[in-house]
Design a protein around this motif. Structure first.
Motif, PDB file in Angstrom:
ATOM      1  N   GLN A 173      36.807 -22.592 -61.978  1.00 54.36           N
ATOM      2  CA  GLN A 173      38.124 -22.191 -62.463  1.00 54.36           C
ATOM      3  C   GLN A 173      38.319 -20.695 -62.227  1.00 54.36           C
ATOM      4  OE1 GLN A 173      38.594 -23.184 -66.582  1.00 54.36           O
ATOM      5  NE2 GLN A 173      39.202 -25.292 -66.175  1.00 54.36           N
ATOM      6  N   VAL A 174      39.557 -20.279 -62.466  1.00 54.41           N
ATOM      7  CA  VAL A 174      39.856 -18.840 -62.472  1.00 54.41           C
ATOM      8  C   VAL A 174      40.435 -18.489 -63.832  1.00 54.41           C
ATOM      9  CG1 VAL A 174      40.254 -18.740 -59.988  1.00 54.41           C
ATOM     10  CG2 VAL A 174      42.184 -19.173 -61.536  1.00 54.41           C
ATOM     11  N   PRO A 175      40.317 -17.244 -64.280  1.00 55.27           N
ATOM     12  CA  PRO A 175      40.910 -16.849 -65.560  1.00 55.27           C
ATOM     13  C   PRO A 175      42.436 -16.959 -65.518  1.00 55.27           C
ATOM     14  CG  PRO A 175      39.317 -15.223 -64.798  1.00 55.27           C
ATOM     15  CD  PRO A 175      39.555 -16.150 -63.659  1.00 55.27           C
ATOM     16  N   PHE A 176      43.024 -17.160 -66.680  1.00 62.49           N
ATOM     17  CA  PHE A 176      44.486 -17.275 -66.753  1.00 62.49           C
ATOM     18  C   PHE A 176      45.149 -15.981 -66.281  1.00 62.49           C
ATOM     19  CE2 PHE A 176      48.618 -17.397 -68.874  1.00 62.49           C
ATOM     20  CZ  PHE A 176      49.056 -18.661 -68.505  1.00 62.49           C
ATOM     21  N   GLU A 177      44.475 -14.857 -66.443  1.00 58.17           N
ATOM     22  CA  GLU A 177      45.033 -13.585 -65.988  1.00 58.17           C
ATOM     23  C   GLU A 177      45.278 -13.593 -64.475  1.00 58.17           C
ATOM     24  OE1 GLU A 177      42.480 -13.922 -67.984  1.00 58.17           O
ATOM     25  OE2 GLU A 177      43.282 -13.110 -69.871  1.00 58.17           O
ATOM     26  N   TYR A 178      44.462 -14.338 -63.750  1.00 50.82           N
ATOM     27  CA  TYR A 178      44.670 -14.429 -62.307  1.00 50.82           C
ATOM     28  C   TYR A 178      46.029 -15.051 -62.001  1.00 50.82           C
ATOM     29  CZ  TYR A 178      39.864 -13.193 -60.986  1.00 50.82           C
ATOM     30  OH  TYR A 178      38.686 -12.537 -60.767  1.00 50.82           O
ATOM     31  N   PRO A 238      48.221 -25.668 -66.107  1.00 51.59           N
ATOM     32  CA  PRO A 238      48.299 -24.254 -65.718  1.00 51.59           C
ATOM     33  C   PRO A 238      47.577 -24.063 -64.386  1.00 51.59           C
ATOM     34  CG  PRO A 238      46.672 -24.570 -67.433  1.00 51.59           C
ATOM     35  CD  PRO A 238      47.371 -25.886 -67.286  1.00 51.59           C
ATOM     36  N   PRO A 239      47.957 -23.099 -63.587  1.00 51.91           N
ATOM     37  CA  PRO A 239      47.382 -22.930 -62.239  1.00 51.91           C
ATOM     38  C   PRO A 239      46.040 -22.224 -62.252  1.00 51.91           C
ATOM     39  CG  PRO A 239      49.070 -21.291 -62.604  1.00 51.91           C
ATOM     40  CD  PRO A 239      49.071 -22.154 -63.835  1.00 51.91           C
ATOM     41  N   ILE A 240      45.088 -22.784 -63.038  1.00 52.23           N
ATOM     42  CA  ILE A 240      43.761 -22.170 -63.118  1.00 52.23           C
ATOM     43  C   ILE A 240      42.689 -23.136 -62.630  1.00 52.23           C
ATOM     44  CG2 ILE A 240      44.415 -20.588 -64.971  1.00 52.23           C
ATOM     45  CD1 ILE A 240      43.042 -22.485 -66.933  1.00 52.23           C
ATOM     46  N   PHE A 241      43.114 -24.245 -61.994  1.00 50.71           N
ATOM     47  CA  PHE A 241      42.206 -25.251 -61.455  1.00 50.71           C
ATOM     48  C   PHE A 241      41.449 -25.991 -62.559  1.00 50.71           C
ATOM     49  CE2 PHE A 241      42.681 -21.986 -58.155  1.00 50.71           C
ATOM     50  CZ  PHE A 241      43.132 -22.768 -57.091  1.00 50.71           C
TER      51      PHE A 241
END
Length: 328
Positions: A34-39, A182-185
């Protein structure tokens, strides 16, 4: 801690308090790709920015830093056998909390997934355990009717005995889902709670159990470029609880002595005497528990007429069996 009191002979009253805490337990699957929501807010939620950009999928890993906590109080009243009567009554109030401390299988049991929601915010995983049942009541009893006459009347009216076990328990918890991620995978999302609305309908039944007005599709927030970014819902994990269960097993015995050493016993046994069905919630990823709306902020049943309905239950109704036993 346990406290016992015997008010009179053959009677016992007991209160028991229990508590436990677990540490270093197996977590649900962490998702290290995943990536952080901040990304997402910075416009960097792309495949190239994932920790393992050459893997277009999940990377499940189990760690051992989950915790659990259990607290309960149990009330017991027991009457030991005297004058033909005995019974035992237990009533438990309990709560089991955790952060995935029984491993991925516990999350898939009622929650419909074995992954955490946000690998960078594991506080979202703290909730009631999938096996949490808030209240359980069990009463078992037996009574031998006191008639002791002789002759034909004694053969007909004497020797009767009734027995039973009645169990009442609360329901198991489950997740709600929404199809907007959400677009965080990550692999799933939860809806938003609507303030002031009850979780369940007042007249909850199989045709409508979860209150659709209590949940809605999560909204969005603008990224730094002004593009809408889907938010993670604010509902807790396993936010709803399914129906409880009521069951009574009952038996009627007739003991007829033939001679001093021989007795014939006629038995009539009833399982689920009241023919009460037990319904339960489907897994959290089932369509009945998926919040679908045409747009962020829409009601959960806007595009899913089956939202909140019960579709699963036990199929075994009342069962009756008779038996004849020769005792020697």
């Amino acid at each position: 801690a346990s406290f016992q009191y015997e008010p009179v002979a053959n009677w016992l009253m007991e209160v028991t308090f229990m508590g436990s805490r677990g540490r270093d337990l197996a977590t649900a699957f962490l998702h290290y790709n995943q990536v952080p929501f901040e990304y997402a807010l910075e416009g960097r939620a792309t495949q190239a920015n994932r920790p393992f950009p050459f893997i277009n999928g999940t990377i499940p890993t189990v760690s051992d830093f989950a915790t659990s906590s259990y607290h309960s109080v149990n009330f017991k009243v027991e009457k030991r056998y005297s004058n033909g009567l005995n019974f035992l009554v237990n009533y438990s109030i309990q709560k089991l909390m955790g952060t995935g401390g029984t491993g991925p299988s516990a999350f898939s049991q009622n929650g419909g997934t074995s992954f955490v929601m946000d690998n960078y915010n594991l506080d979202l995983e703290k909730t009631v355990d999938s096996l949490d049942v808030p209240q359980v009541f069990v009463a078992s009893y037996g009574y031998a009717l006191p008639y002791r006459g002789g002759g034909v009347a004694g053969k007909v009216l004497g020797g009767w005995q009734v027995n039973g076990i009645t169990t009442l328990r609360g329901g198991f918890p489950s997740d709600l889902r929404t199809n907007r991620l959400p677009p965080i995978f990550n692999t799933f999302n939860v809806p938003d709670r609507v303030s002031g609305q009850k979780l369940l309908l007042d007249n909850a039944s199989v045709d409508g159990y979860v209150n659709p007005a209590a949940f809605r599709v999560p909204g969005t927030t603008p990224s730094r470029t002004g593009a809408p970014v889907q938010l993670i819902g604010n509902s807790a994990r396993r936010v709803i609880r399914g129906p409880g269960s009521v069951n009574t097993d009952f038996s009627l015995f007739k003991n007829t002595p033939i001679k001093e050493r021989y007795t014939v016993q006629l038995r009539a046994e009833f399982f689920n005497l009241t023919n009460t069905p037990t319904f339960f919630l489907p897994a959290g990823n089932a369509s009945a528990l998926t919040c679908i709306g045409p747009a962020p902020g829409a009601a959960c049943n806007a595009s899913n007429a089956g939202f909140g309905k019960l579709s699963n239950g036990t199929a075994t109704g009342r069962q009756i069996q008779f038996g004849l036993k020769f005792i020697f």
